[in-house]
Design a protein around this motif. Sequence first.
Motif: not given
Length: 338
Positions: A9-38
């Motif tokens: 039931v834990t809520q995401p922290t403020i740091e998590m919410r900020r990181a989510m807003a700023d995350a570079p993203v891409g289509d991970d099915v094509y292996g293009d999401d740098p945040t998931i890859a990292h």
Amino acid sequence: MIDFRSDTVTQPTIEMRRAMADAPVGDDVYGDDPTIAHLQRSAAERMGTEAALFCTSGTQANLLALMSHCGRGDEYICGLQAHNFKYEQGGAAVLGSIQPQPVVNQADGSLAIDDIRAVIKPDDVHFARTKLVSVENTIGGRVLPMNYWPAIQQLCHSQQLALHIDGARLFNASVQLGVDIQSITRHVDTFTICLSKGLAAPVGALLFGSKDFIQQATRIRKMLGGGWRQAGILAAAGQIAFDVMPERLSDDHVLAHYLAKRLTEIDEFEVDPLSVQTNMVYARCMQGRSRELQIYLQSRDILIFGGDPIRFVTHLDVNQASVDTLIKGIKDFYTRSI
Ligand SMILES: Cc1ncc(COP(=O)(O)O)c(C=O)c1O
């Protein structure tokens, strides 16, 4: 609401919410999401495995593990109390045509080596092919002892079986034991870790193993509709959960001990504070009125599950004051009922 039902039931922290807003993203099915890859790369590195896979949930990560180790008509050995046997809708059987072979969990949550050995099937046309042993750590808040791992590893190795840990709360185990997590995982082939329980990410689990194993799991995840697109938004929170949050799990364990100790003040409860190892406290409600108690506490903005025993779980979003409020609520319930 003060919520003792689960650490999910834990809520995401403020740091998590900020990181989510700023995350570079891409289509991970094509292996293009740098945040998931990292996340996958850094997690595998820290765990000392060849690869890791970001999954939607602990259930999905377990299912991918079972379906990657076992094919149609194969069998996995697990505990009767295992989450991936009892609480995942029999997904391995339903979706993977894999037969579970449960054995009784010992008091400490482990599977006895002799019990496992007794159910391994010989190569015979009558039997399913035994391929895998799956154990859970922590299980019901209990930590499997360190001397268990060489014994079960040796058995699996000698029988050519793979060994998997459902490690939804494996960080809790390593923190409680004061050991590096790799000193547990080096004994097994594959394991999972949940990011969305005590580690407080909003979503996600990680599955760890060899490159080939993770490749196979990735294929199955796609088949099950689990191919991510721009899910780096979720992985960004998962990264913080993985990197930073394990350090604070000892706070949850200390709080669970405090909760157990305070519950001993209530005559209508039976609880053994010495049995508390991580972030879960199990208490028997002697008068069998746990459902009534649940409803009463809910009216005071306190959430518990009214089972028998009642399981109380400590986590990021409760503290000593929350426990004091809970104890007062329980005492008032019994005083009012006299
Ligand atoms: C030990 C264990 N494994 C797996 C899971 C499943 O995780 P999820 O709820 O993310 O599917 C849970 C969930 O509570 C769990 O306790």
